[in-house]
Each structure stands twice: as C-alpha cells, then as structure tokens.
Write an enzyme that holds these catalytic residues in place. Structure first.
Site, PDB file in Angstrom:
ATOM      1  CB  THR A 228      11.586  -3.523  12.923  1.00 47.72           C
ATOM      2  OG1 THR A 228      10.707  -4.132  11.987  1.00 47.72           O
ATOM      3  CG2 THR A 228      10.847  -2.479  13.729  1.00 47.72           C
TER       4      THR A 228
ATOM      5  N   GLY B 294      12.680 -11.632  15.539  1.00 48.52           N
ATOM      6  CA  GLY B 294      12.478 -12.873  16.280  1.00 48.52           C
ATOM      7  C   GLY B 294      13.706 -13.770  16.208  1.00 48.52           C
TER       8      GLY B 294
ATOM      9  CD  GLU C  41       6.470 -10.181   7.804  1.00 48.34           C
ATOM     10  OE1 GLU C  41       6.799  -9.221   7.088  1.00 48.34           O
ATOM     11  OE2 GLU C  41       7.246 -11.100   8.140  1.00 48.34           O
TER      12      GLU C  41
HETATM   13  C1  LIG Z   1      11.538 -26.887   7.320  1.00 45.39           C
HETATM   14  C2  LIG Z   1      10.808 -25.805   6.634  1.00 45.39           C
HETATM   15  C3  LIG Z   1       9.548 -25.481   7.264  1.00 45.39           C
HETATM   16  C4  LIG Z   1       9.093 -24.068   7.135  1.00 45.39           C
HETATM   17  C5  LIG Z   1       8.306 -23.705   8.312  1.00 45.39           C
HETATM   18  C6  LIG Z   1       8.100 -22.261   8.430  1.00 45.39           C
HETATM   19  C7  LIG Z   1       7.620 -21.985   9.766  1.00 45.39           C
HETATM   20  C8  LIG Z   1       7.454 -20.537   9.977  1.00 45.39           C
HETATM   21  C9  LIG Z   1       6.951 -20.320  11.303  1.00 45.39           C
HETATM   22  C10 LIG Z   1       6.939 -18.871  11.625  1.00 45.39           C
HETATM   23  C11 LIG Z   1       6.816 -18.671  13.086  1.00 45.39           C
HETATM   24  C12 LIG Z   1       6.800 -17.528  13.657  1.00 45.39           C
HETATM   25  C13 LIG Z   1       6.855 -16.345  12.811  1.00 45.39           C
HETATM   26  C14 LIG Z   1       6.698 -15.078  13.507  1.00 45.39           C
HETATM   27  C15 LIG Z   1       6.940 -14.159  12.418  1.00 45.39           C
HETATM   28  C16 LIG Z   1       6.947 -12.742  12.809  1.00 45.39           C
HETATM   29  C17 LIG Z   1       7.912 -12.131  11.869  1.00 45.39           C
HETATM   30  C18 LIG Z   1       7.701 -10.706  11.688  1.00 45.39           C
HETATM   31  C19 LIG Z   1       8.541 -10.132  10.839  1.00 45.39           C
HETATM   32  C20 LIG Z   1       8.444  -8.709  10.512  1.00 45.39           C
HETATM   33  O1  LIG Z   1       7.598  -7.987  10.955  1.00 45.39           O
HETATM   34  S1  LIG Z   1       9.614  -8.152   9.392  1.00 45.39           S
HETATM   35  C21 LIG Z   1       9.356  -6.437   9.260  1.00 45.39           C
HETATM   36  C22 LIG Z   1       8.108  -6.130   8.468  1.00 45.39           C
HETATM   37  N1  LIG Z   1       8.035  -4.733   8.234  1.00 45.39           N
HETATM   38  C23 LIG Z   1       7.144  -4.210   7.437  1.00 45.39           C
HETATM   39  O2  LIG Z   1       6.289  -4.886   6.930  1.00 45.39           O
HETATM   40  C24 LIG Z   1       7.290  -2.737   7.182  1.00 45.39           C
HETATM   41  C25 LIG Z   1       6.088  -2.142   6.552  1.00 45.39           C
HETATM   42  N2  LIG Z   1       6.464  -1.040   5.697  1.00 45.39           N
HETATM   43  C26 LIG Z   1       6.573  -1.159   4.350  1.00 45.39           C
HETATM   44  O3  LIG Z   1       6.374  -2.240   3.791  1.00 45.39           O
HETATM   45  C27 LIG Z   1       6.928   0.075   3.571  1.00 45.39           C
HETATM   46  O4  LIG Z   1       7.725   0.954   4.164  1.00 45.39           O
HETATM   47  C28 LIG Z   1       5.676   0.782   3.051  1.00 45.39           C
HETATM   48  C29 LIG Z   1       5.062  -0.121   2.003  1.00 45.39           C
HETATM   49  C30 LIG Z   1       4.668   1.081   4.139  1.00 45.39           C
HETATM   50  C31 LIG Z   1       6.069   2.118   2.419  1.00 45.39           C
HETATM   51  O5  LIG Z   1       7.220   1.937   1.669  1.00 45.39           O
HETATM   52  P1  LIG Z   1       7.870   3.134   0.879  1.00 45.39           P
HETATM   53  O6  LIG Z   1       9.139   2.691   0.300  1.00 45.39           O
HETATM   54  O7  LIG Z   1       7.890   4.338   1.744  1.00 45.39           O
HETATM   55  O8  LIG Z   1       6.865   3.227  -0.222  1.00 45.39           O
HETATM   56  P2  LIG Z   1       5.878   4.327  -0.698  1.00 45.39           P
HETATM   57  O9  LIG Z   1       6.624   5.577  -0.939  1.00 45.39           O
HETATM   58  O10 LIG Z   1       4.714   4.393   0.222  1.00 45.39           O
HETATM   59  O11 LIG Z   1       5.486   3.655  -2.056  1.00 45.39           O
HETATM   60  C32 LIG Z   1       6.385   3.584  -3.106  1.00 45.39           C
HETATM   61  C33 LIG Z   1       5.893   2.604  -4.134  1.00 45.39           C
HETATM   62  O12 LIG Z   1       6.305   1.305  -3.770  1.00 45.39           O
HETATM   63  C34 LIG Z   1       5.208   0.427  -3.767  1.00 45.39           C
HETATM   64  N3  LIG Z   1       5.482  -0.647  -2.824  1.00 45.39           N
HETATM   65  C35 LIG Z   1       5.636  -0.564  -1.504  1.00 45.39           C
HETATM   66  N4  LIG Z   1       5.894  -1.772  -0.999  1.00 45.39           N
HETATM   67  C36 LIG Z   1       5.939  -2.619  -2.033  1.00 45.39           C
HETATM   68  C37 LIG Z   1       6.170  -4.015  -2.145  1.00 45.39           C
HETATM   69  N5  LIG Z   1       6.391  -4.773  -1.070  1.00 45.39           N
HETATM   70  N6  LIG Z   1       6.141  -4.564  -3.363  1.00 45.39           N
HETATM   71  C38 LIG Z   1       5.888  -3.815  -4.457  1.00 45.39           C
HETATM   72  N7  LIG Z   1       5.661  -2.480  -4.409  1.00 45.39           N
HETATM   73  C39 LIG Z   1       5.685  -1.907  -3.210  1.00 45.39           C
HETATM   74  C40 LIG Z   1       4.072   1.298  -3.379  1.00 45.39           C
HETATM   75  O13 LIG Z   1       2.854   0.705  -3.680  1.00 45.39           O
HETATM   76  C41 LIG Z   1       4.387   2.524  -4.199  1.00 45.39           C
HETATM   77  O14 LIG Z   1       4.029   2.271  -5.532  1.00 45.39           O
HETATM   78  P3  LIG Z   1       3.573   3.467  -6.464  1.00 45.39           P
HETATM   79  O15 LIG Z   1       4.581   4.557  -6.377  1.00 45.39           O
HETATM   80  O16 LIG Z   1       2.260   3.902  -5.929  1.00 45.39           O
HETATM   81  O17 LIG Z   1       3.479   2.838  -7.806  1.00 45.39           O
HETATM   82  C1  LIG Z   2       5.695 -10.052  17.729  1.00 46.65           C
HETATM   83  C2  LIG Z   2       6.445  -9.205  16.761  1.00 46.65           C
HETATM   84  C3  LIG Z   2       7.438  -9.786  15.978  1.00 46.65           C
HETATM   85  C4  LIG Z   2       8.194  -9.024  15.099  1.00 46.65           C
HETATM   86  N1  LIG Z   2       9.196  -9.602  14.394  1.00 46.65           N
HETATM   87  C5  LIG Z   2       9.984  -8.845  13.594  1.00 46.65           C
HETATM   88  C6  LIG Z   2      11.077  -9.429  12.894  1.00 46.65           C
HETATM   89  O1  LIG Z   2      11.325 -10.626  12.979  1.00 46.65           O
HETATM   90  N2  LIG Z   2      11.859  -8.626  12.121  1.00 46.65           N
HETATM   91  C7  LIG Z   2      11.623  -7.293  12.010  1.00 46.65           C
HETATM   92  O2  LIG Z   2      12.365  -6.621  11.304  1.00 46.65           O
HETATM   93  N3  LIG Z   2      10.568  -6.721  12.632  1.00 46.65           N
HETATM   94  C8  LIG Z   2       9.754  -7.455  13.424  1.00 46.65           C
HETATM   95  N4  LIG Z   2       8.689  -6.877  14.071  1.00 46.65           N
HETATM   96  C9  LIG Z   2       8.434  -5.445  13.922  1.00 46.65           C
HETATM   97  C10 LIG Z   2       7.206  -5.135  13.089  1.00 46.65           C
HETATM   98  O3  LIG Z   2       7.401  -5.466  11.761  1.00 46.65           O
HETATM   99  C11 LIG Z   2       6.827  -3.662  13.235  1.00 46.65           C
HETATM  100  O4  LIG Z   2       6.494  -3.433  14.582  1.00 46.65           O
HETATM  101  C12 LIG Z   2       5.680  -3.306  12.315  1.00 46.65           C
HETATM  102  O5  LIG Z   2       6.105  -3.274  10.984  1.00 46.65           O
HETATM  103  C13 LIG Z   2       4.982  -1.986  12.681  1.00 46.65           C
HETATM  104  O6  LIG Z   2       5.870  -0.948  12.662  1.00 46.65           O
HETATM  105  P1  LIG Z   2       6.017   0.077  13.888  1.00 46.65           P
HETATM  106  O7  LIG Z   2       6.243  -0.731  15.107  1.00 46.65           O
HETATM  107  O8  LIG Z   2       7.004   1.065  13.457  1.00 46.65           O
HETATM  108  O9  LIG Z   2       4.619   0.756  14.026  1.00 46.65           O
HETATM  109  P2  LIG Z   2       4.314   2.305  13.803  1.00 46.65           P
HETATM  110  O10 LIG Z   2       4.500   2.609  12.371  1.00 46.65           O
HETATM  111  O11 LIG Z   2       5.057   3.126  14.778  1.00 46.65           O
HETATM  112  O12 LIG Z   2       2.770   2.306  14.103  1.00 46.65           O
HETATM  113  C14 LIG Z   2       2.168   3.019  15.186  1.00 46.65           C
HETATM  114  C15 LIG Z   2       0.862   3.676  14.716  1.00 46.65           C
HETATM  115  O13 LIG Z   2       1.143   4.651  13.729  1.00 46.65           O
HETATM  116  C16 LIG Z   2       0.300   4.483  12.607  1.00 46.65           C
HETATM  117  N5  LIG Z   2       1.016   4.885  11.373  1.00 46.65           N
HETATM  118  C17 LIG Z   2       2.323   4.708  11.083  1.00 46.65           C
HETATM  119  N6  LIG Z   2       2.602   5.166   9.854  1.00 46.65           N
HETATM  120  C18 LIG Z   2       1.463   5.623   9.336  1.00 46.65           C
HETATM  121  C19 LIG Z   2       1.099   6.201   8.084  1.00 46.65           C
HETATM  122  N7  LIG Z   2       1.992   6.359   7.123  1.00 46.65           N
HETATM  123  N8  LIG Z   2      -0.181   6.537   7.892  1.00 46.65           N
HETATM  124  C20 LIG Z   2      -1.084   6.359   8.868  1.00 46.65           C
HETATM  125  N9  LIG Z   2      -0.807   5.802  10.067  1.00 46.65           N
HETATM  126  C21 LIG Z   2       0.441   5.442  10.298  1.00 46.65           C
HETATM  127  C22 LIG Z   2      -0.030   3.005  12.597  1.00 46.65           C
HETATM  128  O14 LIG Z   2      -1.247   2.761  11.919  1.00 46.65           O
HETATM  129  C23 LIG Z   2      -0.116   2.689  14.088  1.00 46.65           C
HETATM  130  O15 LIG Z   2      -1.414   2.992  14.533  1.00 46.65           O
HETATM  131  C24 LIG Z   2       7.915  -7.642  14.965  1.00 46.65           C
HETATM  132  C25 LIG Z   2       6.901  -7.054  15.721  1.00 46.65           C
HETATM  133  C26 LIG Z   2       6.173  -7.821  16.616  1.00 46.65           C
HETATM  134  C27 LIG Z   2       5.092  -7.179  17.439  1.00 46.65           C
END
Ligand SMILES: CCCCCCCCCC/C=C\CCCCC/C=C/C(=O)SCCNC(=O)CCNC(=O)[C@H](O)C(C)(C)COP(=O)(O)OP(=O)(O)OC[C@H]1O[C@@H](n2cnc3c(N)ncnc32)[C@H](O)[C@@H]1OP(=O)(O)O
Ligand SMILES: Cc1cc2nc3c(=O)[nH]c(=O)nc-3n(C[C@H](O)[C@H](O)[C@H](O)COP(=O)(O)OP(=O)(O)OC[C@H]3O[C@@H](n4cnc5c(N)ncnc54)[C@H](O)[C@@H]3O)c2cc1C
Length: 684
Positions: free
Chosen positions: A163, A202, A445
């Site tokens: 992100t 994180g 996620e």
């Molecule tokens: C010792 C060992 C012990 C182990 C212990 C473990 C302990 C763990 C403890 C953990 C503790 C704390 C954890 C805290 C964790 C917090 C961590 C947080 C991390 C994060 O947030 S990471 C960042 C996450 N970010 C996101 O999720 C971003 C979201 N956005 C997206 O995923 C994409 O951009 C999208 C899907 C919204 C859109 O992608 P885009 O490329 O634009 O795609 P489209 O054009 O919309 O679609 C294209 C086609 O692709 C398909 N698609 C999209 N995603 C996927 C996928 N993931 N897989 C397969 N296909 C995918 C989509 O459906 C479209 O398909 P189509 O064309 O329709 O056929």
């Molecule tokens: C506690 C915490 C831990 C995190 N840890 C990590 C990490 O370890 N690594 C990492 O890479 N990231 C991490 N993140 C980031 C996190 O993955 C993003 O914040 C998350 O994926 C949401 O993306 P954004 O912040 O861009 O939200 P935005 O996309 O800006 O969302 C804002 C609003 O816009 C709307 N919106 C956005 N796009 C669309 C669309 N296409 N259609 C309709 N509505 C839409 C959403 O629904 C929402 O209401 C963490 C976030 C938090 C809060």
C-alpha cells in the site's frame, strides 16, 4: 505498583476441566452450567477436531500462560512506546521458546503465539503473517533456498510493503517503480512522488530489516505491471536505514498500538536482479521479460491472508460473545417484583436478541473457516501442479467471505460491548482491545466493499455462464438451477427444516445475482460503458455478493451438522443454533424474501415467532455454548468474562492498579488545582 498479568495461573485439574478450579464460582454462573442440556467439553472437542487436538491446544496454551518470562503488567496501563517495546521483547522470547519447547508444527506454533500475545498484536506479525508467506509463494527454488532459512531463523525480519499513501485498493495504480538496468543487472527502486510513499505496512516503522516490496516493473523501456521484490531496508549491523531509504512510523492509530505501521521511500535504490521474486515471472540478465501463467499470481499472498482472516474473525467474535454471555448471566438489573431479586440481564429478551445472533454467527463462521481453509489447501495443491483453474473461484470466495464475516464480526463485537452497559466501555472488559484489533479487518487485505464487488464480478460472469447452459464450479452451481416457485412452509415445524432454510437462502442469492446481472445488462443496453453500468449497479451487486456469502455460510452450517458425528445432545443444540442463525437472517432481511413473493406475510410471522421460541432453547444452553469455546481467562483478558464470574472483585482489583492510583494525591493537584482553589483572586 506493577500488576503481573496472568499471575493467577494454576495448573488445570484434569484435561476435561481446563479452567483452574476457582475458590468460588458466582452462583448465577454455576446455576447456568448446571442447567445446560449438553456437555460443553464435547463441543470443544468437535470444534478443535477431536479430543487429542483439544489437549494439544491446551498444552500449547499452558506453555505460554505459565511462563514467567512472558508476564507483564496489563497493556491497558502502558503508553505506546512501552507497548511497542513489550511486543518486541515478547516476540523475541516467543521465538526462543518455540525452539526450546520443540514446537515444530505450524498449528502448534500459532496456538502458542496466540496464547503468548493474548489480546495484543504479535511483534513479528507481518514477518510470519505475510513476509514469509510471500517469499514461500513467490520465490523460485534457488531464491527459496537462500531467503527462507534467513527468514525462518529470524536472521532477517520482514514486512509486506504494498500500500502507498495515494493507493491501497487500486494496486494497478501503485507508483513505486522498479526499473531494470541490464548494464549492472540491477533494478532501481524509486518513489517518484509523495503519494508513492509506502504507507501502512506493519512492523515496517521500526522493526523490519527487509520487505517484500510491490513495484511497477519496467524493462527495455516497457511497463509490465506490479511485481514483488525483496529489498533490504536496514543495516544488519546497526539497524540504520540503508542509503537511499527513508523509513518511519506512521503514528498512533485507532488501535494496533503495539504495532509499528510504517512509511517507506526509495531514492533510486539499486538491488540485484535476483531480488525480483521469480517463481511466476522472470527478467533475464539482458532484460527479457517472461510473463506468469496467470496474471494475478502476484496477488496470491492476499488470497491466503483473506482465508486466514475468516478464522481470526470467528475467534474474535467467539471471545466477544463469551465475555458478554457470562457477564449477562451474573449481572442483575431492575427489580421486576418488589422485594424479589433483580433478574439476570440474560433473561431479558432484548439482551438475548442482541447476543444470540452473534453466538450463532460465531459457530457458523467457525465451521465456515474450516471449509474455506480446506478449499484453500486443495486449490494450492492444484496450483503447485500448474493448474490455475480454480484461482478465480478461490479469490471470489475468500474476498467475499472475508468481507461478509468481518462486517458481522465487527458489528457483533460492538453489540456485545454495548450489551455490557457501562462496564463494556472499560478496558477491563477486554472490548476496546478486541474491537480495535478486529475493526481494521474490514479495511486491510482488501477494503470490504471492494472485496464484495470482486465477488460480484465473479458472480456476474457465472450468471452469464449459467445462462449459456455451461458448467459452473460447485460453490456457484446453484446459479444454473431454476428458481423454485414459493417457499413451501405451511407451519412452524416446516420452517425448522434445515433443507428448507438452506433453500430459502439459495433462492434469495440466485434471485439477487440474476437481478444484478439483468440490471447490468439493461444499463449497458442503454449505451452506458461497462464502468458506468457497474457503478450504477453497485447497490444490486453488493447485495448479490452479500446474499451469496450468507447462503454459503448457512449451507456450510447445515452441512457441518449433517456430515459430522456428534452426540444427540450436541446435535440438538447445534441444530437449534443453526435454525436460529437462518431464521434470524430471514427476519432481518425480510424484504429480500418477500420482494418476489417467495415468502408471504404469514410465513414471516411464523419466522418471527420461531426466532422468539428458539431464544428459550438457546438461553438455557448459552453459558455452556460459550464455555465450549474454551477460552482461559488469561487468553480472554476480560474481567467481565471471567470463568468464575466474580466480576466485581476482579474489576475493583484491576482499577486499583491504574497508574493514576500510584499516589493518593496526583502531581496536578499541586501544579494546578491547589493554586486555583487557594488563590483568592483566581481567574478562570
Ligand atoms: C512461527 C509461525 C507462526 C505463524 C504465526 C502467524 C501470526 C500472524 C499474526 C498476524 C498478526 C497481525 C497481522 C496484521 C495483519 C495486517 C496486515 C495487512 C496487510 C495488508 O493489508 S496488505 C495490502 C492488502 N491490499 C489489498 O488487499 C488491496 C486490495 N486490492 C486488490 O486486491 C486489487 O487491486 C483488486 C482485486 C481490488 C483489483 O485488482 P485489479 O488488478 O485492478 O483487478 P480487476 O481489474 O478489478 O480484475 C482483474 C481480474 O483479476 C481478478 N483478480 C483480482 N484479484 C485477484 C486475485 N487475488 N486472485 C485471482 N484473481 C484476481 C479479478 O477477479 C478479475 O478477473 P476477471 O477479469 O473478472 O476474470
Ligand atoms: C491496521 C492496518 C494495517 C495494514 N497493514 C498493511 C500492510 O502490512 N501492508 C500493506 O501493504 N498495507 C497495509 N494496510 C493497508 C490496507 O491494505 C489498505 O488500507 C486497504 O487495502 C484499503 O485500501 P485504501 O486505504 O486505499 O482504501 P480506499 O480504497 O481509499 O477506500 C476508501 C473508500 O473508497 C471506497 N472504494 C475504493 N475503491 C472503490 C471501488 N473500486 N469501488 C467502490 N468503492 C471503492 C472504499 O469502499 C472505501 O469506502 C494496512 C491497513 C491498516 C488499517
């Protein structure tokens, strides 16, 4: 004064009664346990997958709970710096102890970690939760052999940096660049704008030495989209950021206070070519690009994380209902008959209506997490054999379920907190930490709305496939079946039939998916481009995806009861819980079932009446149902949810430890209050 959290550990008597025998149990709670119609331990075994597994889990938990090295004062009384430091200290001890206790199996490690961290975040959460999974999934053989031992032995500490300040959801729009330079066989990582700063990862602010960085790959002047790179961020000698790297903590958040979520910028930082993770796509020394067999394989770490989050939500919701149900059994409020003891608040229908839907959901989500985890493993095995056919299905399922369960989970935790009245607001209740730990699951996620829209996108495709009479994957097969006319229920007993209830949710999901597909078609038919039609139809699409997930959960609950061996007593209570989950879901979404005439007003009256009747069946077993989750006090971390129900004593003891009580008279008295009150000319 320092209070040692967990200092009341006691050795369990037998494995059947895991909780230390308390001096006295609150009589109201004892009465509940005596009245229950099933043995909660049986349900614990079922939930854990067998008696052996329960015993193994308890042993792992006790190893952590009884360890003096892992004790500390309550985190509620710590400032952020102290919390971060404590989390790192514990993470290091945990790593050492896992070795000492020879915990080799992943499940055991996780159980140990979760008992050791209690309701705080794990200091190496991103390292184990995303960095290692990303390396495992994206490294080729040679890279695995190099990086995995370093990461597994904690010689390097990692995070997952995707992100950016300007983009989180739309990852194709990320701005960080990785430009290949064939002359030196290096990639140059760069942050071209402020909005391109990595933001949120994180453990990045202060802990990590390395990161899997997602950046736009350019080679031979051409852009190839997002790819993962492993990048060293800090010196392994003195932890200073390496040249060209800017790093820091992003500041306090709603929760996750022990976590150092960070920012990261690159100023033309050079990394070797082989630091691009090359399992699926490669860049050759001369800059030739080889594309992956599936375009979205770079996203696989997120899919795995979303699957795991369904279990995490089930766990947190189970904790919340445990606290609220036990507290509601011991809390008495409002005299009903003069001179007669006030009733337990659990006897109020409104209280039951607050708690029991989430109690049922906690079980429903637990069983759902088993199924989705199983499906994840199957698909993973297929993918390891080069078959990517089910990746889209898994993406749609995991994205939708992560969103559906986390919405309900977050709402449920808040309702449980509210159900505990004023004491729910105290940190002693455990709710503030539980809520703030679970709240961001709706965002990270993949933001929930966006995730449901991904599920909807898949369902729209399936609706078209079904219309063409082509084959569909099992979990959406229902879309190719014809709508059944009307709900056949004639009386209340018909409405208790699991098959009929599942059919009702199936009907609703199919109708809403087809309706959304028709709305899309007609929007496009009016000449709107795809993205405009999609936006115009958001309200239908979101509803369709949500209804699909709701059906999936109901169907999974029903199937779990049908397919699993259990005693009659346990089957009886799970059956009631499942009926309640489904009927309450119909009642809450009555419009969806009435809108097309599938149900009528009479049937809805019966649904409502049954919801009321089932409250009684659940009421008598409510404490046993939460006891079956088998959370020790040291893991639940709540003075309201204590196993012995001695809530008031615990709250008073806890409050005495507040840092403000260290002295009778606080410094601020002499500094501010005394001058104010003793000056005759005090001006406000
Ligand atoms: C010792 C060992 C012990 C182990 C212990 C473990 C302990 C763990 C403890 C953990 C503790 C704390 C954890 C805290 C964790 C917090 C961590 C947080 C991390 C994060 O947030 S990471 C960042 C996450 N970010 C996101 O999720 C971003 C979201 N956005 C997206 O995923 C994409 O951009 C999208 C899907 C919204 C859109 O992608 P885009 O490329 O634009 O795609 P489209 O054009 O919309 O679609 C294209 C086609 O692709 C398909 N698609 C999209 N995603 C996927 C996928 N993931 N897989 C397969 N296909 C995918 C989509 O459906 C479209 O398909 P189509 O064309 O329709 O056929
Ligand atoms: C506690 C915490 C831990 C995190 N840890 C990590 C990490 O370890 N690594 C990492 O890479 N990231 C991490 N993140 C980031 C996190 O993955 C993003 O914040 C998350 O994926 C949401 O993306 P954004 O912040 O861009 O939200 P935005 O996309 O800006 O969302 C804002 C609003 O816009 C709307 N919106 C956005 N796009 C669309 C669309 N296409 N259609 C309709 N509505 C839409 C959403 O629904 C929402 O209401 C963490 C976030 C938090 C809060």
């Amino acid at each position: 004064m320092i209070v040692l959290f967990n200092c009341t550990c006691a050795v369990p008597t037998t494995m059947d009664s895991f909780h230390p025998v308390p001096v006295k149990v609150n009589p109201d709670l004892q009465k509940e346990r005596d009245a229950a119609l099933f043995n909660p331990v049986e349900l614990t075994y079922l939930k854990d997958g067998g008696k052996d597994k329960t015993e193994r889990r308890r042993r792992c938990e006790l190893l952590a709970i009884n360890d003096p090295d892992l004790q500390h004062k309550d985190i509620s009384f710590m400032a952020r710096n102290e919390r971060y430091s404590n989390a790192v200290r514990k993470a290091v001890i945990i790593a050492r102890k896992i070795k000492e206790h020879r915990l080799t199996n992943m499940e055991e490690k996780q159980l140990y970690i979760s008992a050791a961290t209690q309701y705080d975040t794990y200091g190496f959460g991103l390292h184990y939760g995303m960095f290692l999974p990303a390396l495992s999934a994206q490294c080729d053989e040679e890279q695995r052999n190099y990086w995995l031992p370093l990461a597994e032995n904690l010689k390097i500490l990692g995070t997952y940096a995707q992100t950016e300040l300007g983009h989180g959801t739309f990852i194709r729009g990320l701005e960080t660049t990785a430009i290949y330079d064939p002359k030196t066989e290096e990639f140059v990582l760069h942050t071209p704008t402020l909005s391109a700063l990595k933001w949120w990862p994180g453990n990045m602010g202060k802990t990590a030495t390395h990161a899997v960085v997602l950046a736009q790959l350019y080679t031979n002047g051409k852009s190839y989209g997002l790819h993962p790179f492993i990048v060293q961020l800090r010196s392994l000698e003195n932890h200073q950021p390496l040249p060209g790297i800017t790093l820091g903590d992003i500041g306090p958040k709603l929760g996750f206070h022990s976590f150092d979520n960070g920012f990261l910028g690159f100023d033309h930082v050079r990394i070797p070519r082989r630091n691009m993770l090359m399992k699926y796509s490669q860049v050759s020394p001369d800059g030739f690009y080889i594309k992956p067999i599936h375009a979205k394989l770079t996203y696989s770490t997120m899919v795995e994380a979303r699957v795991t989050l369904v279990s995490d939500i089930a766990y947190s919701l189970s904790q919340a209902v445990t606290i609220a149900v036990r507290y509601s059994a011991v809390r008495r409020q409002t005299e009903q008959i003069k001179g007669v003891k006030e009733p337990q608040i659990l006897d109020y229908r409104t209280q039951q209506l607050k708690l029991f839907p989430y109690l049922a959901a906690a079980y429903a989500f637990t069983f759902t997490s088993f199924v989705i985890t199983g499906r994840y493993i199957e698909v993973q095995n297929e993918m390891n054999d080069g078959n990517m056919e089910s990746l889209s299905e898994l993406h749609a399922l995991s994205a939708g379920l992560k969103a559906f369960t986390s919405y309900v989970g977050n709402e449920g935790i808040e309702v449980c907190r509210l159900s505990c009245g004023g004491h729910g607001y105290s940190q002693a209740s455990g709710f503030p930490e539980l809520y703030t730990l679970t709240a961001p699951i709706s965002t990270f996620e993949g933001e929930n709305t966006v995730m449901l829209l991904q599920t909807a996108r898949y369902l729209m495709k399936c609706a078209t496939t079904a219309k063409r009479g082509l084959e569909l994957p099992r979990f959406v097969l229902y879309l190719s079946q014809r709508q059944k006319g009307q709900c056949p229920a004639r009386n209340e007993s018909d409405l208790l039939d699991h098959g009929l209830l599942s059919d009702a949710f199936e009907h609703r999901a199919r109708r809403l998916v087809i309706e959304a597909a028709q709305k899309m078609q007609s929007n496009i038919g009016k000449g709107n481009p795809q993205h405009v039609a999609w936006n115009n139809c958001h309200m239908y699409l979101l509803k369709a995806a949500s209804a699909h997930c709701h059906f999936y959960v109901v169907q999974t609950f029903v199937k779990y009861i049908n397919d699993t061996e259990m005693s009659d007593a346990v089957r009886d209570i799970l059956t009631s819980l499942c009926q309640f989950y489904a009927l309450h879901g119909i009642w809450q979404n009555a419009g969806d079932f009435l809108q097309d005439g599938y149900m009528n007003g009479n049937q809805l009256d019966m649904v409502q009446s049954l919801v009321g009747k089932l409250l009684d069946k659940i009421r008598i077993n409510a404490v046993a149902l939460v006891d079956a989750f088998d959370f020790r006090d040291e893991i639940l971390c709540s003075k309201l949810g204590k196993y012995d129900g001695n809530v008031y004593e615990a709250m008073y003891e806890w409050a005495k430890n507040s840092p403000l009580n260290k002295t009778e008279v606080h410094d601020s008295y002499n500094k501010y209050l005394r001058p104010l009150m003793q000056s005759s000319k005090a001006k406000l």
